[in-house]
Design an enzyme around this catalytic site. Structure first.
Site, PDB file in Angstrom:
ATOM      1  N   GLU A 155      31.893  -4.829  -7.716  1.00 12.62           N
ATOM      2  CA  GLU A 155      32.358  -3.498  -7.330  1.00 12.62           C
ATOM      3  C   GLU A 155      33.533  -3.662  -6.376  1.00 12.62           C
ATOM      4  O   GLU A 155      33.760  -4.744  -5.851  1.00 12.62           O
ATOM      5  CB  GLU A 155      31.243  -2.741  -6.587  1.00 12.62           C
ATOM      6  CG  GLU A 155      30.142  -2.204  -7.461  1.00 12.62           C
ATOM      7  CD  GLU A 155      29.001  -1.580  -6.633  1.00 12.62           C
ATOM      8  OE1 GLU A 155      29.155  -1.429  -5.413  1.00 12.62           O
ATOM      9  OE2 GLU A 155      27.961  -1.259  -7.241  1.00 12.62           O
TER      10      GLU A 155
ATOM     11  N   LYS B 194      -3.899  -3.044   7.359  1.00 16.02           N
ATOM     12  CA  LYS B 194      -4.706  -2.731   6.177  1.00 16.02           C
ATOM     13  C   LYS B 194      -5.317  -3.975   5.547  1.00 16.02           C
ATOM     14  O   LYS B 194      -5.754  -3.968   4.400  1.00 16.02           O
ATOM     15  CB  LYS B 194      -3.875  -1.960   5.156  1.00 16.02           C
ATOM     16  CG  LYS B 194      -3.416  -0.617   5.726  1.00 16.02           C
ATOM     17  CD  LYS B 194      -3.009   0.372   4.676  1.00 16.02           C
ATOM     18  CE  LYS B 194      -2.744   1.723   5.341  1.00 16.02           C
ATOM     19  NZ  LYS B 194      -2.070   2.670   4.477  1.00 16.02           N
TER      20      LYS B 194
ATOM     21  N   HIS C 261      41.284   1.137  11.001  1.00 15.86           N
ATOM     22  CA  HIS C 261      42.040   0.304  10.084  1.00 15.86           C
ATOM     23  C   HIS C 261      41.475  -1.101  10.037  1.00 15.86           C
ATOM     24  O   HIS C 261      41.843  -1.890   9.206  1.00 15.86           O
ATOM     25  CB  HIS C 261      43.503   0.233  10.523  1.00 15.86           C
ATOM     26  CG  HIS C 261      44.150   1.566  10.562  1.00 15.86           C
ATOM     27  ND1 HIS C 261      45.080   1.963   9.629  1.00 15.86           N
ATOM     28  CD2 HIS C 261      43.979   2.609  11.388  1.00 15.86           C
ATOM     29  CE1 HIS C 261      45.453   3.201   9.908  1.00 15.86           C
ATOM     30  NE2 HIS C 261      44.804   3.610  10.974  1.00 15.86           N
TER      31      HIS C 261
ATOM     32  N   GLU D 213       5.924   3.280  -3.384  1.00 19.54           N
ATOM     33  CA  GLU D 213       6.844   2.430  -4.148  1.00 19.54           C
ATOM     34  C   GLU D 213       6.240   1.052  -4.368  1.00 19.54           C
ATOM     35  O   GLU D 213       6.238   0.532  -5.484  1.00 19.54           O
ATOM     36  CB  GLU D 213       8.155   2.250  -3.361  1.00 19.54           C
ATOM     37  CG  GLU D 213       8.972   3.496  -3.203  1.00 19.54           C
ATOM     38  CD  GLU D 213       9.891   3.690  -4.378  1.00 19.54           C
ATOM     39  OE1 GLU D 213      10.682   2.781  -4.660  1.00 19.54           O
ATOM     40  OE2 GLU D 213       9.804   4.758  -5.010  1.00 19.54           O
TER      41      GLU D 213
ATOM     42  N   ILE E 112      13.847  -5.166  -1.848  1.00 15.64           N
ATOM     43  CA  ILE E 112      14.292  -4.014  -2.626  1.00 15.64           C
ATOM     44  C   ILE E 112      14.781  -2.887  -1.699  1.00 15.64           C
ATOM     45  O   ILE E 112      15.657  -2.105  -2.065  1.00 15.64           O
ATOM     46  CB  ILE E 112      13.116  -3.468  -3.483  1.00 15.64           C
ATOM     47  CG1 ILE E 112      12.496  -4.577  -4.336  1.00 15.64           C
ATOM     48  CG2 ILE E 112      13.553  -2.287  -4.341  1.00 15.64           C
ATOM     49  CD1 ILE E 112      13.422  -5.196  -5.342  1.00 15.64           C
TER      50      ILE E 112
ATOM     51  N   THR F 192       0.811  -1.220   0.000  1.00 15.62           N
ATOM     52  CA  THR F 192       0.000   0.000   0.000  1.00 15.62           C
ATOM     53  C   THR F 192       0.847   1.273   0.000  1.00 15.62           C
ATOM     54  O   THR F 192       0.327   2.368  -0.110  1.00 15.62           O
ATOM     55  CB  THR F 192      -0.953   0.027   1.224  1.00 15.62           C
ATOM     56  OG1 THR F 192      -0.160  -0.145   2.402  1.00 15.62           O
ATOM     57  CG2 THR F 192      -1.992  -1.067   1.147  1.00 15.62           C
ATOM     58  N   GLY F 193       2.176   1.131   0.121  1.00 18.65           N
ATOM     59  CA  GLY F 193       3.054   2.302   0.032  1.00 18.65           C
ATOM     60  C   GLY F 193       3.188   2.752  -1.411  1.00 18.65           C
ATOM     61  O   GLY F 193       2.794   2.031  -2.335  1.00 18.65           O
TER      62      GLY F 193
ATOM     63  N   GLU G  26      16.256  -0.056   0.459  1.00 13.56           N
ATOM     64  CA  GLU G  26      17.615   0.476   0.597  1.00 13.56           C
ATOM     65  C   GLU G  26      17.734   1.136   1.960  1.00 13.56           C
ATOM     66  O   GLU G  26      16.784   1.760   2.428  1.00 13.56           O
ATOM     67  CB  GLU G  26      17.837   1.528  -0.509  1.00 13.56           C
ATOM     68  CG  GLU G  26      19.179   2.202  -0.443  1.00 13.56           C
ATOM     69  CD  GLU G  26      19.354   3.260  -1.541  1.00 13.56           C
ATOM     70  OE1 GLU G  26      18.441   3.434  -2.365  1.00 13.56           O
ATOM     71  OE2 GLU G  26      20.402   3.913  -1.525  1.00 13.56           O
TER      72      GLU G  26
END
Lengths: 292, 394
Positions: A212, A43, A250, A20, A98, A17-18, A100
């Protein structure tokens, strides 16, 4: 064939329901995905999307009423770790997160919790999810950029995945499944596990692996590949020009005892037989050379 | 997020970890008063004057001075406060010292290293300790790796007494010191957990001539994802320690890091941004920055991105590389058109837009009359921007 999800996957969206959650749930539905419901605590009983799907208060309820086996999570970072664990406890097989910005400490708890739930697999968090062209879309990758074919894609980064897929399509090479694994320090499914799945997938003929700087996952995957993967792997590591940065403590640098720079990873990957490209613009062309 | 030594020591004290204590001043007029306080409240007539900047290697740069008496301490405060301290971690520009900590003098018998951080490959916390304290731990790791002891802690069970005890024994502690170590490590783990630290490091952890275990210096790094629930930690943020342009960018929710080159870059997504920098370098250029405009690239973010990039005078050309998934390229194109008109740009701009609505975006740019250099592929974009930057400087 594809890996992890297919047309028969019965998907619920946690956080449906958000803004996104509802937007991307609709996108998945429009792609032909079997979105069978959603979960937002408090909800339950509502209906959302077009055509309508039911909203439940808990994942348990969704599993019981609509027999969900895949969950796509858009819950805000403060509650996302809990949402992942709820999905696992309810018996969801594939959990794609998903969200973040989940605190690392919360993810360390998720990591040990999931060890007690061997039937559940987490993809992400902080990832674009899964896309099997013409088959399944569980996540936020735009469906139109991809096409069906024989290349498996594994990537830590979102838009760099799109770039690689774009290049593959330009070479006339489609994909079996594209998997965004996420770039956070702790993620559910690592590169080596996906290499194994693509190796076992009869349609996949080559694998693109995009990493990466930071961490040692690419090195672990390369060492695994050397012994276990027969299909060609095309690799790229983003961040060759990234500065070492002004580090404080370090301890981080000596945890693994491994050099986490792009150059060090690329060297080990090459030694393990991976076709590593220096330029991100050469990914598509190099795959073509291998299986063209 | 990083903090200063004096702030780190305040946190350790809250967790009942003994520290080399002291007081902080930011103005020379407070020196007399602070030195008297160290004498009266800490009972020490010897002093250590320590520059408070975030970067490490302060001693090497002359930012830490032992002072056997008040006169020498005052002189050291005068010299260090306000100086630009250059250490191996500050870069050539150095960092201005705005605060100084004056601590008690400690008679050191032995130095150790102790740290807790996350081991990404196991997803567990790892405690690392060494009898070789007070030196660069990377050097220890490289030269004598066997001298670093590691213990992994499953976060769901926490640090157990037996594991702390085992580590203390491996470090050679006996009797009362062993008890002190177990207590200190237990408290340090609790501190690491409850502050959402990503690293806590005590170097050196010292044994004094009186057989007491004390943290002489401490560093923390905190998980930025968790700051929303760590208001006390967030309040310790010192914006003076951050690059002013990076700070400005963060206010616009842009992730910017300044580099040394002359090709400005604006990209959506961290991975593609790094990949774009990589290809610029491979084609003979030099990236001026890392800039990730994130998933919400629109007119405002593009405009702000331009402002940030062009505040760097070295920039001779700009490459905009956007791969629209959720982001719609037509919106980005409108942002570029507006920004170019409004900001009166005097450097060439190469634009490569792909993905959602890229065709509409190209038409918008073609019909806008603004002067941009269009590119189809990443490869073509990199070549064009490197050429533009080179022509610009010659």
């Amino acid at each position: 064939m594809a890996i992890l999800v297919d047309k028969n996957s019965r998907i619920i969206v946690q956080g449906i329901t958000g803004s996104e959650g509802s937007f991307h749930a609709q996108q998945c539905l429009d792609y032909g995905q079997n979105v069978v419901g959603g979960v937002t605590p408090g909800k339950g009983g509502q209906e959302v999307l077009e055509p309508k799907v039911p909203v439940f208060d808990t994942v348990y309820e969704a599993v019981e009423k609509v027999n969900a086996n895949v969950s796509l999570i858009f819950v805000p970072p403060a509650f996302a770790a809990d949402a992942i664990m709820e999905a696992a406890d309810a018996g969801i097989e594939t959990i794609v997160c998903i969200t973040e910005g989940i605190p690392v400490k919360d993810m360390t708890y998720v990591e040990s919790y999931l060890k007690t739930k061997p039937n559940s697999r987490l993809i992400g968090p902080n990832c674009p999810g899964l896309l099997t062209p013409e088959g399944a879309k569980v996540g936020i990758m735009p469906g139109f950029i991809a096409q069906k074919g024989n290349v498996g894609v594994i990537s830590k980064s979102g838009t760099l995945t799109y770039e690689a897929v774009h290049q593959l399509c330009a070479e006339g090479l489609g994909q079996t499944t594209c998997v965004g694994i996420g770039g956070d320090p702790i993620i559910g499914t690592k590169m080596a596990e996906l290499l194994e799945m693509f190796e076992n997938d009869s349609e996949t003929k080559a694998i693109v692996m995009i990493g990466e700087i930071g961490g040692s996952m690419e090195i672990e995957a390369a060492q695994y590949a050397k012994e276990n993967i027969s299909k060609p792997i095309i690799g790229f590591i983003a961040g060759q020009t990234a500065p070492p940065g002004r580090r404080m403590g370090h301890a981080g640098a000596i945890v693994s005892g491994e050099d986490e720079s792009a150059a060090a990873k690329m060297k080990i990957m090459r030694e393990c037989g991976i076709h590593v490209v220096d330029s991100p613009a050469d990914i598509g062309r190099t795959v073509k050379e291998q299986i063209g | 997020m990083n903090i200063h030594e004096y702030q780190a020591k305040e946190i350790l004290k809250k967790f009942k970890i003994p520290v080399q204590d002291g007081f902080v001043l930011d103005d020379i007029s407070e020196a007399e008063n602070i030195l008297s306080k160290v004498e009266s409240e800490l009972g020490s007539s010897q002093f250590v004057v320590k520059a408070q900047i975030h970067a490490g290697g302060r001693g090497k740069g002359g930012g830490v001075k032992f002072s056997p008496n008040k006169e020498s301490a005052k002189e050291n405060i005068q010299n260090i406060l306000g100086m630009t301290l250059i250490t191996p971690q500050t870069g050539e520009a150095g960092q201005k010292v705005r605060k100084v900590m004056v601590t008690e003098g400690i008679d050191i018998a032995d130095e150790y290293y102790l740290a807790i951080t996350l081991d990404r490959s196991t997803g567990q916390n790892v405690i690392m300790a060494s009898t070789e304290g007070g030196v660069e731990i990377e050097e220890v790791a490289a030269a004598t790796p066997e001298k670093i002891i590691r213990t992994w802690v499953d976060p769901s069970f926490g640090l157990k007494r037996f594991a702390a005890l085992d580590m203390g024994i491996k470090l050679g502690f006996k009797g009362d010191l062993l008890k002190q170590f177990v207590k200190l490590l237990t408290n340090l783990y609790a501190c690491y957990e409850s502050t959402d630290a990503s690293i806590v490091e005590i170097n050196p952890l010292v044994v004094t001539e009186k057989d007491e275990l004390i943290a002489l210096d401490a560093k923390f790094n905190f998980d930025s994802n968790a700051l929303y629930r760590q208001a006390d930690i967030l309040a310790l943020r010192d914006e003076h320690e951050e690059d002013p342009t990076e700070l400005e960018a963060s206010k616009y929710h842009l992730n910017y890091i300044k580099l040394e080159g002359n090709v400005g870059c604006m990209v959506n997504g961290a991975g593609l941004a790094m990949g774009t920098m990589d290809i610029i370098k491979l084609r003979g250029g030099n990236p001026a920055n890392f800039l990730d405009v994130g998933g919400g690239a629109n007119v405002e973010t593009v405009k702000n991105g331009f402002k940030i990039i062009l505040s760097d005078e070295n920039v001779k050309a700009v490459l905009i590389n956007i791969f629209g998934g959720i982001v719609r390229c037509d919106r980005v194109a409108n942002g570029i058109i507006e920004a170019v008109k409004e900001l009166d740009l005097n450097v060439p701009v190469v634009v490569r837009l792909a993905g959602t609505n890229a065709d509409i975006a190209k038409e918008l740019l073609n019909n806008s009359g603004v002067s941009i250099i269009a590119a189809e592929s990443l490869s073509e974009a990199a070549d064009k921007v490197v050429e533009a930057a080179t022509v610009g400087v010659s």
